[in-house]
Design a protein around this motif. Structure first.
Motif, PDB file in Angstrom:
ATOM      1  N   UNK A 399       1.312  -4.195  10.927  1.00 19.06           N
ATOM      2  CA  UNK A 399       0.717  -3.653   9.701  1.00 19.06           C
ATOM      3  C   UNK A 399       1.784  -2.926   8.897  1.00 19.06           C
ATOM      4  N   UNK A 400       1.503  -2.762   7.592  1.00 13.99           N
ATOM      5  CA  UNK A 400       2.386  -2.017   6.703  1.00 13.99           C
ATOM      6  C   UNK A 400       1.550  -0.957   5.993  1.00 13.99           C
ATOM      7  N   UNK A 401       2.086   0.250   5.892  1.00 16.71           N
ATOM      8  CA  UNK A 401       1.451   1.322   5.125  1.00 16.71           C
ATOM      9  C   UNK A 401       2.269   1.505   3.860  1.00 16.71           C
ATOM     10  N   UNK A 402       1.759   0.936   2.759  1.00 17.14           N
ATOM     11  CA  UNK A 402       2.427   0.992   1.460  1.00 17.14           C
ATOM     12  C   UNK A 402       1.812   2.132   0.665  1.00 17.14           C
ATOM     13  N   UNK A 403       2.478   3.268   0.643  1.00 13.78           N
ATOM     14  CA  UNK A 403       1.964   4.495   0.051  1.00 13.78           C
ATOM     15  C   UNK A 403       0.695   4.908   0.783  1.00 13.78           C
ATOM     16  N   UNK A 414      -6.375  -6.118   3.383  1.00 18.20           N
ATOM     17  CA  UNK A 414      -6.294  -4.656   3.312  1.00 18.20           C
ATOM     18  C   UNK A 414      -7.145  -4.061   4.421  1.00 18.20           C
ATOM     19  N   UNK A 415      -6.518  -3.193   5.204  1.00 18.93           N
ATOM     20  CA  UNK A 415      -7.207  -2.604   6.345  1.00 18.93           C
ATOM     21  C   UNK A 415      -7.964  -1.335   5.948  1.00 18.93           C
ATOM     22  N   UNK A 416      -7.311  -0.442   5.235  1.00 19.62           N
ATOM     23  CA  UNK A 416      -7.940   0.792   4.784  1.00 19.62           C
ATOM     24  C   UNK A 416      -7.038   1.469   3.765  1.00 19.62           C
ATOM     25  N   UNK A 417      -7.622   2.441   3.088  1.00 18.84           N
ATOM     26  CA  UNK A 417      -6.881   3.243   2.114  1.00 18.84           C
ATOM     27  C   UNK A 417      -7.153   4.707   2.391  1.00 18.84           C
ATOM     28  N   UNK A 418      -6.111   5.509   2.403  1.00 20.09           N
ATOM     29  CA  UNK A 418      -6.280   6.938   2.636  1.00 20.09           C
ATOM     30  C   UNK A 418      -6.982   7.584   1.447  1.00 20.09           C
ATOM     31  N   UNK A 419      -7.819   8.559   1.685  1.00 20.34           N
ATOM     32  CA  UNK A 419      -8.488   9.251   0.566  1.00 20.34           C
ATOM     33  C   UNK A 419      -7.508   9.967  -0.338  1.00 20.34           C
ATOM     34  N   UNK A 420      -6.414  10.407   0.238  1.00 21.04           N
ATOM     35  CA  UNK A 420      -5.328  11.011  -0.531  1.00 21.04           C
ATOM     36  C   UNK A 420      -4.043  10.307  -0.144  1.00 21.04           C
ATOM     37  N   UNK A 421      -3.118  10.231  -1.103  1.00 19.94           N
ATOM     38  CA  UNK A 421      -1.862   9.537  -0.843  1.00 19.94           C
ATOM     39  C   UNK A 421      -1.124  10.178   0.322  1.00 19.94           C
ATOM     40  N   UNK A 422      -0.621   9.323   1.209  1.00 20.28           N
ATOM     41  CA  UNK A 422       0.142   9.826   2.356  1.00 20.28           C
ATOM     42  C   UNK A 422       1.326  10.644   1.872  1.00 20.28           C
ATOM     43  N   UNK A 423       1.475  11.859   2.380  1.00 17.68           N
ATOM     44  CA  UNK A 423       2.534  12.725   1.879  1.00 17.68           C
ATOM     45  C   UNK A 423       3.590  13.016   2.932  1.00 17.68           C
ATOM     46  N   UNK A 424       3.614  12.231   4.005  1.00 14.55           N
ATOM     47  CA  UNK A 424       4.673  12.426   4.994  1.00 14.55           C
ATOM     48  C   UNK A 424       5.996  11.981   4.401  1.00 14.55           C
ATOM     49  N   UNK A 425       6.981  12.863   4.336  1.00 15.02           N
ATOM     50  CA  UNK A 425       8.268  12.471   3.738  1.00 15.02           C
ATOM     51  C   UNK A 425       9.074  11.597   4.685  1.00 15.02           C
ATOM     52  N   UNK A 426       8.525  10.442   4.996  1.00 16.49           N
ATOM     53  CA  UNK A 426       9.192   9.539   5.925  1.00 16.49           C
ATOM     54  C   UNK A 426       8.900   8.100   5.549  1.00 16.49           C
ATOM     55  N   UNK A 427       9.932   7.290   5.506  1.00 21.02           N
ATOM     56  CA  UNK A 427       9.810   5.846   5.360  1.00 21.02           C
ATOM     57  C   UNK A 427      10.661   5.199   6.433  1.00 21.02           C
ATOM     58  N   UNK A 428      10.115   4.178   7.059  1.00 19.22           N
ATOM     59  CA  UNK A 428      10.863   3.491   8.097  1.00 19.22           C
ATOM     60  C   UNK A 428       9.938   2.940   9.155  1.00 19.22           C
ATOM     61  N   UNK A 429      10.503   2.527  10.285  1.00 19.44           N
ATOM     62  CA  UNK A 429       9.669   2.034  11.385  1.00 19.44           C
ATOM     63  C   UNK A 429       8.785   3.157  11.918  1.00 19.44           C
ATOM     64  N   UNK A 430       7.514   2.852  12.110  1.00 16.44           N
ATOM     65  CA  UNK A 430       6.591   3.815  12.715  1.00 16.44           C
ATOM     66  C   UNK A 430       6.423   3.445  14.186  1.00 16.44           C
TER      67      UNK A 430
END
Length: 711
Positions: A399-403, A414-430
């Motif tokens: 899966x990919x979490x795009x914003x 599309x699997x789901x959408x967060x109620x608020x934009x993800x604010x973790x200051x991290x991009x990369x492999x989870x």
């Protein structure tokens, strides 16, 4: 389509309408005898031999319809294409507005001359046609050049501009034909404006029969046009709209900035990253680009250049697959980055990149709109293409979490959408099956009771299939803040789905102790591996060394009062955890890239001269790799290439000290890739673009593949 026939049809194929001799004025009832009737044509001021309608009249009338139809069709097309643009007026050259105004004003001024004045010579008509043709051709050329310039700068083909150019040409055709038809009318003083036999009228053309109506007016009848001529005129009417429309459609189909080559066979995913370094490179290649980003896919190295993405065969450096999108701007994978990046999944089987949308493209996401492309790293096939707002980007194995939107890599749904934009200051492999939703400062690290520095963050993770099942995780290792004024120190990395965290325990000297554990275990994913591996005492994670080596590399214990910008020589790495082999190795025994130092050193020759070499020196003190740099093959002489004190320091040096190093090495399956910038590391301006921004010169990057290892 407007009706082109002006009368009945017959079977002749001539371009001239057929006239019944028995009803032609001035013609006898018998074709062999001379007419005894008065010559009404001469009485009306016409020559007996002058045909009606004049030669070319029907063709001009058809071209008038053609210009009008083409202008309407292409203008409607332009209006539809305009909806895709946010500010289309900014793309239209200013001269086009001026030329349009001139054509409108000229048409308004010329129209009375065409309709009110009497008989005219050809000079005025020639002037009208020449001026209108020049204005229309210039307008169309300006719009076409604007399309080409926009395509060259952004890589996006703005068909709206081409549709406008086609509409301008059609309008020019219409405005050129109208004066010619009026000129044909004005050649005869007996034909008034809008008379039935007026060539410039819009209604079907009629001719005088020589008879009178009951009210004493001349009688008219519709002319008969041969069937072949009708077909010719009908084709002429649709020709401009069809030709120009086909040109726009052909441009859409053929002028494609994307050149995508998929691998003939999937890359070999069984290759393992080298655990030691070979003495020399096995292959090399050169790439020209302003910047170069390298990531480790499951089948080998993957490169991001100005032109696109390419995956290399780690055994010989050949290209496995490529995705070229010329003139594109590759967007950063997060707000805290200013350059294009590649993001891989934990298992390396997927790789993602972002293409920045130009500001003139209408998008719900506004100015930060970008297209996220996720590729199968083994074949190059695109599995997800999603337009988003350009927030943070994370990948799991499926899966990919795009914003704030999670998308399946299996079917693109599309699997789901967060109620608020993800604010973790991290991009990369989870994690393999988990995402990060939050990241914040761990304030407990500021506890001054210990003399040892402790760098950590708190994170919130969740299973990729259930974002509501959030789990708070504390004391995850982060990169130490090497500069007192840095605000982006909340930097942690997760390698192959593994994280490093403090256990809450201390060693015999009171220093904090850490361990590795999978993110899936922290997120409480069903069936996750909860095995942990001890890392010993540490003051944080070396994010840069961990990223390029594909291992978790920890710092040794650093005193709180140490000089963080220039720490001691052996204070940049302490322990290495290799997720592939699941082994923990002290730096003093590590032969891989994780604890190695990469750079350029001076190498003396037997004749007393010196040259330079790119070297990778492992932490265990073994020789590592040395790649000679041929004198004269770099922008600067070898004396200026060498690192400070002839001691390589990358990648263990903090990013803030030397973010634009001339050398870099990345560990990938099958090979360690060493990169040398053979030109210059400075941002030398190569001119300005249309927005008056400096353009960075391209650099020549030499890429070396180091396969195998020391025996």
């Amino acid at each position: 389509m407007p009706p082109t026939p002006d009368a009945d049809t017959d079977d002749n194929g001539t371009d001239q309408p057929r006239i019944d001799p028995g009803t032609q004025p001035g013609t006898a009832a018998s074709g062999d005898d001379a007419s005894t009737e008065p010559d009404t044509a001469e009485a009306e001021g016409k020559s007996v031999s002058e045909p009606f309608p004049p030669h070319g009249t029907l063709t001009l009338r058809a071209l008038r319809w053609a210009g009008l139809l083409g202008a309407i069709v292409l203008a409607a097309t332009a209006l539809m294409l305009r909806r895709e643009l946010k500010d289309p007026s900014s793309l239209i050259p200013s001269k086009v507005s001026v030329l349009t105004s001139c054509m409108i004003v000229g048409g308004v001024l010329v129209w009375p001359c065409l309709t009110l004045r009497g008989k005219k010579g050809p000079i005025l008509t020639t002037v009208m046609i020449t001026v209108m043709a020049a204005l229309g051709a210039t307008m169309s050329a300006s719009l076409t050049l604007a399309w080409w310039d926009t395509y060259q700068e952004t890589g996006f083909s703005v068909l709206f501009l081409l549709a406008l150019a086609g509409a301008a040409l059609s309008t020019t055709l219409f405005l050129n034909v109208v004066p010619l038809l009026h000129y044909l009318r004005m050649r005869s003083t007996a034909v008034g404006n809008s008379d039935p036999d007026d060539p410039s009228r819009w209604a079907p053309l009629q001719r005088k029969t020589g008879e009178k109506t009951n009210k004493g007016f001349p009688r008219h009848e519709r002319i008969r046009v041969p069937r072949r001529t009708r077909a010719y005129l009908a084709a002429l009417v649709i020709a401009p709209a069809l030709t120009l429309g086909s040109a726009v459609a052909g441009t859409w189909a053929l002028v494609n900035p994307v050149h995508h080559v998929i691998a003939k066979a999937p890359a070999d995913s069984s290759l393992a990253p080298p655990t030691s370094l070979a003495p020399k490179a096995s292959w090399s290649k050169e790439i020209s680009s302003t910047k170069l980003t390298t990531a480790a896919g499951a089948g080998g190295p993957i490169l991001l250049t100005d032109d696109g993405i390419m995956a290399l065969n780690p055994t010989d450096g050949s290209v496995l697959w490529s995705y070229n999108r010329k003139h594109m701007t590759y967007a950063p994978a997060g707000w805290n980055s200013d350059r294009g990046e590649l993001v891989t999944s934990p298992d390396g089987k997927y790789v993602a990149a972002r293409v920045q949308l130009p500001t003139f493209i209408a998008s719900p996401q506004g100015e930060n709109a970008a297209i996220t492309l996720v590729f199968d790293a083994l074949t190059g096939r695109i599995v997800v293409e999603h337009q988003g707002s350009g927030g943070y980007l994370q990948l799991t194995d499926s899966a990919v979490l795009d914003d704030d939107t999670a998308i399946s890599l299996t079917d693109g749904s599309q699997m789901w959408t967060l109620p608020e934009s993800a604010d973790a200051p991290y991009s990369g492999p989870a994690g393999h099956s988990s995402f990060l939703l939050r990241m914040s400062e761990d304030r407990s690290t500021k506890d001054a009771s210990s003399n040892s520095m402790k760098s950590a963050v708190n994170i919130t993770v969740c299973p990729q299939n259930n974002p509501s099942a959030k789990v708070e995780v504390q004391h995850v290792l982060s990169d130490p803040p090497f500069e007192s004024d840095r605000t982006d120190y909340l930097l942690s990395v997760f390698i192959n789905g593994w994280a490093a965290r403090y256990t809450g325990e201390v060693d015999s000297s009171g220093n904090p102790v850490a361990e590795t554990i999978s993110l899936d275990a922290l997120a409480k994913v069903n069936g996750a591996d909860s095995t942990t591996f001890p890392l010993g005492a540490t003051s944080g994670i070396n994010a840069e060394a961990s990223r390029v080596s594909g291992s978790i590399v920890t710092y040794p214990v650093i005193s709180r009062d140490a000089d963080l910008l220039y720490p001691a020589e052996n204070s940049r790495a302490a322990t290495v955890f290799d997720p592939v082999t699941r082994t923990v190795t002290p730096v003093s025994q590590d032969r891989s890239l994780a604890s190695a130092r990469t750079g350029i050193v001076e190498t003396p020759a037997e004749d007393g001269s010196s040259s330079a070499a790119l070297v990778i020196r492992p932490g265990d003190g073994s020789p590592g790799t040395a790649i000679p740099i041929t004198p004269g093959s770099t922008y600067q002489p070898s004396q200026k290439l060498t690192d400070t004190k002839n001691a390589p320091a990358q990648p263990l040096t903090p990013q803030g000290v030397n973010p634009e190093s001339r050398t870099k090495a990345v560990r990938t399956p099958g090979a360690v890739v060493a990169i040398l910038n053979a030109t210059d590391t400075l941002y030398t301006s190569c001119g300005v673009d249309s927005d008056h921004q400096d353009q960075t010169c391209r650099s020549t990057y030499r890429i070396f593949g180091i396969t195998g290892g020391q025996k």
